[in-house]
Design an enzyme around this catalytic site. Structure first.
Site, short mmCIF file in Angstrom:
data_model
loop_
_atom_site.label_atom_id
_atom_site.label_comp_id
_atom_site.label_asym_id
_atom_site.label_seq_id
_atom_site.Cartn_x
_atom_site.Cartn_y
_atom_site.Cartn_z
N CYS A 1 13.98 11.08 5.81
CA CYS A 1 14.09 10.71 7.09
C CYS A 1 15.20 10.89 7.58
O CYS A 1 15.28 10.89 8.67
CB CYS A 1 13.32 9.37 7.44
N LYS B 1 0.92 -1.03 -0.05
CA LYS B 1 0.10 -0.05 0.09
C LYS B 1 1.02 1.22 -0.10
O LYS B 1 1.48 1.73 1.01
CB LYS B 1 -0.76 0.23 1.11
N GLU C 1 9.29 17.16 14.10
CA GLU C 1 9.99 16.80 12.73
C GLU C 1 9.11 17.90 11.73
O GLU C 1 7.85 17.87 11.70
CB GLU C 1 9.48 15.39 12.29
N SER D 1 5.40 8.26 9.15
CA SER D 1 5.42 9.46 10.50
C SER D 1 5.19 8.59 11.60
O SER D 1 4.66 7.49 11.66
CB SER D 1 4.55 10.57 10.12
N GLU E 1 -0.40 7.58 -1.19
CA GLU E 1 -1.63 7.87 -2.32
C GLU E 1 -1.09 9.20 -3.11
O GLU E 1 -1.43 9.62 -3.86
CB GLU E 1 -2.78 8.03 -1.53
P1 NAD Z 1 2.32 9.20 6.71
O1 NAD Z 1 2.62 8.52 8.09
O2 NAD Z 1 1.55 10.36 6.62
O3 NAD Z 1 2.06 8.15 5.64
C1 NAD Z 1 2.73 6.81 5.55
C2 NAD Z 1 1.76 6.05 5.07
O4 NAD Z 1 0.83 5.77 5.92
C3 NAD Z 1 1.10 6.20 3.75
O5 NAD Z 1 0.93 5.08 2.98
C4 NAD Z 1 -0.60 6.46 4.17
O6 NAD Z 1 -1.41 6.39 3.32
C5 NAD Z 1 -0.54 5.89 5.61
N1 NAD Z 1 -1.33 6.74 6.46
C6 NAD Z 1 -1.26 8.02 6.69
N2 NAD Z 1 -2.10 8.32 7.66
C7 NAD Z 1 -2.79 7.13 8.29
C8 NAD Z 1 -3.61 6.86 9.48
N3 NAD Z 1 -4.16 7.64 10.08
N4 NAD Z 1 -3.90 5.41 9.42
C9 NAD Z 1 -3.54 4.64 8.71
N5 NAD Z 1 -2.51 4.85 7.62
C10 NAD Z 1 -2.22 6.14 7.43
O7 NAD Z 1 4.01 9.53 6.40
P2 NAD Z 1 4.12 10.47 5.01
O8 NAD Z 1 4.00 11.80 5.20
O9 NAD Z 1 3.88 9.87 3.57
O10 NAD Z 1 5.93 10.40 4.83
C11 NAD Z 1 6.94 11.27 5.66
C12 NAD Z 1 6.99 10.39 7.11
O11 NAD Z 1 7.51 9.43 6.71
C13 NAD Z 1 8.18 11.57 7.86
O12 NAD Z 1 7.75 11.54 9.30
C14 NAD Z 1 9.38 10.89 7.77
O13 NAD Z 1 10.20 10.90 8.64
C15 NAD Z 1 8.94 9.31 7.50
N6 NAD Z 1 9.73 8.43 6.87
C16 NAD Z 1 10.64 7.66 7.82
C17 NAD Z 1 11.50 6.73 7.34
C18 NAD Z 1 12.45 5.76 8.23
O14 NAD Z 1 13.09 4.85 7.42
N7 NAD Z 1 12.37 5.95 9.46
C19 NAD Z 1 11.75 6.81 5.74
C20 NAD Z 1 11.00 7.68 5.23
C21 NAD Z 1 10.22 8.55 5.61
#
Ligand code: NAD
Length: 511
Positions: free
Chosen positions: A294, A186, A396, A239, A189
């Site tokens: 990240c 998944k 962050e 996140s 989006e």
């Molecule tokens: P996000 O948490 O908003 O989304 C990540 C995934 O979770 C997406 O596929 C999204 O559709 C899904 N999602 C979002 N909200 C959700 C919810 N309430 N319930 C269930 N699923 C949900 O993250 P983002 O904005 O796409 O990416 C940026 C974040 O990812 C930053 O915090 C960054 O630090 C982190 N990140 C971490 C790493 C790592 O290796 N630690 C690597 C890349 C990005």
């Protein structure tokens, strides 16, 4: 293994990115959909389908049906498929890199870097027969041999963020698949086209239908994956609040979960550092990909005011000269942020930093990019005299914003880092081996660099932070992935002689 066969390309005729289920593009017209933007122009380029429960269940069912055959496919055959996949990826590199830049906004060179790091995991996965070798001990008892085997788990799911739409999914499914699992991805989006196109290439490389499936969607799709009993394990990257939710919900539903979260990565600059090299390294590590990494450095901790004064002077000159514009223009060093809401969020942090008393030395809020009035562009920002209680330091930001903090000693710098809730990456700039060794030995962070600002482990190591940057025990890709995507079975074997043996009531031991 099936032969190469053409399959329908990314569905652009009706401008909806569909799911990839059981080897076919699937769109349910009754489902919701969401706009996909080109962040450089601010315009909608296509839409992406958002899977409801029924669609996700269809993908899980396809993966479950493919599992019995795939788990029995010899690792050497799985590896051969990965070799072909690697070739296909290389042949289609430019197409995928363009999709990354179009939907994420990052500059083409950066997109190529992301693509290459993902490809390296596929290369590592090509070693499947070696990676999956068991452990064997002869004569653990009289005439008894014992060995451990690593069995696949079944259907595994991956949920990934927007900022690495190709690389982060590639951290997961090549490793899961070579272990004999089947997979439902998944992806984010916000930039769905590159992961969908890559799924097609894997299919063209000969992967049996159903072994790898992609469903697009939001919380509804994620919740279905987290609660369906057929899904055995979940890899998540995103996140921290969502990572924690995924970890708790997935484990409460009996799944193995690894959930990688957010970050605040510090660079410590020591008085003996090579300042010019440190500034060059920091420019890329802070502002590359518009700070949406990240592992991006978002806090620089200067040891001593002399270091801080020189550092902010050199940085300010460079930040105000950053070349910012559409990622497709190779002159540019930094592209736009991913979306309008994210742009507003990052701007809000800059406002809050000013309100809390940090010194905003370079203000990117007024930036305009010629011919792109609607693009989500924000200029590089540099704050000096940030303190540990400020929101811009604690949280962050995930944008092109650097906080400079001033401390008196290495110990004080390390205490700051250790007390921060995140522990993904960090780095020290120094010429002194003793300081570097003290730092790497004692800092409470998962990935550490010495004069290396983005210490992202290569594919034969594993990637993972500490503290609230990772929920779970095992990191992504590398050797940890083999452990995460398999379950150990240990077998002890003996072939008794023809004579009848006496019953033994003592616990078996080597005494
Ligand atoms: P996000 O948490 O908003 O989304 C990540 C995934 O979770 C997406 O596929 C999204 O559709 C899904 N999602 C979002 N909200 C959700 C919810 N309430 N319930 C269930 N699923 C949900 O993250 P983002 O904005 O796409 O990416 C940026 C974040 O990812 C930053 O915090 C960054 O630090 C982190 N990140 C971490 C790493 C790592 O290796 N630690 C690597 C890349 C990005």
């Amino acid at each position: 293994m099936s032969s190469i066969r053409p399959i329908e390309k990314l569905n652009t005729t009706n401008q909806v990115v569909g799911h990839h289920i059981n080897g076919r593009i699937f769109i349910d017209d009754t489902e919701r959909s969401q706009a996909v933007y080109n962040p450089a122009t601010g315009q909608i380029t296509r839409r992406v389908a958002l899977a409801g429960k029924a669609t996700v269940e269809k993908a899980i069912a396809a993966a479950a049906a493919a599992y019995p055959g795939w788990r029995q496919t010899p690792p050497a055959k799985r590896a051969r498929l990965m070799f072909r996949f690697k070739d296909f990826l290389q042949q289609h590199a430019n197409e995928i890199i363009s999709l990354l830049t179009e939907e994420h906004g990052k500059v083409l060179d950066d997109a190529r870097g992301e693509f290459t790091r993902g490809l390296e995991v596929v290369e590592y996965a090509c070693g499947a027969p070696e990676l999956l070798k068991g452990e064997h001990s002869k004569d653990v008892g009289p005439g008894i041999d014992s060995w451990s085997e690593f069995h696949p788990l079944g259907v595994v799911a991956g949920i990934t963020p927007f900022n690495f739409p190709a690389m982060v999914p590639l951290w997961m499914y090549p490793m899961a698949i070579i272990c004999g699992n089947t997979f439902v991805l998944k992806p984010s989006e916000k930039d769905p086209s590159a992961p969908t196109r890559i799924a097609e290439l894997l299919q063209e490389a000969g992967l049996p239908d159903g072994v790898f499936n992609v469903v697009h969607g939001d919380k509804e799709a994620v919740d279905t994956l987290l609660t369906d009993s057929r899904v055995q394990a979940v890899s998540f990257v995103g996140s921290t609040p969502v990572a924690e939710y995924v970890y708790r919900t997935g484990t409460a539903n009996g799944k193995r979960v690894q959930a990688l979260g957010g970050a605040k990565n510090h660079a410590v600059v020591m008085p003996d550092a090579d300042m010019d090299n440190a500034v060059n390294a920091l420019m890329g590590a802070v502002y590359g990909s518009c700070g949406e990494r990240c592992m991006a450095i978002s806090a620089v901790v200067c040891v001593g005011d002399t270091v801080a004064d020189e550092m902010v002077k050199k940085l300010a000159a460079r930040v105000s000269r950053l070349k910012i514009g559409p990622g497709i223009d190779s002159q540019n060093e930094m592209g736009p942020l991913i979306s309008k809401p994210h742009y507003e969020k990052v701007r809000g942090y800059i406002d809050s930093g000013v309100a809390e008393g940090a010194e905003l030395l370079v203000d990117g809020r007024g930036l305009t990019v010629p011919r792109q009035p609607e693009g989500f562009f924000l200029g590089g920002c540099l704050f000096d005299r940030v303190t540990a209680d400020m929101r811009i330091y604690r949280e962050e930001i995930f944008g092109p914003v650097l906080c400079v903090l001033r401390v008196e000693s290495l110990q004080e710098a390390m205490q700051l880092i250790d007390e921060h809730e995140y522990g993904n990456g960090t780095c020290i700039f120094t010429r002194d081996g003793g300081s570097a060794r003290y730092f790497t030995d004692n800092i409470k962070v998962g990935m550490v660099g010495v004069n290396v600002p983005l210490p992202v482990p290569v594919a034969c190591h594993s990637f993972g932070g500490w503290k609230r940057s990772l929920f779970g025990d095992l990191s992504a890709y590398g050797p940890d992935a083999i452990r995460f995507y398999t379950r150990r079975k240990t077998i002890s074997q003996r072939w008794p002689a023809d004579s009848i043996e006496k019953a033994q009531f003592s616990f078996p031991s080597t005494q």
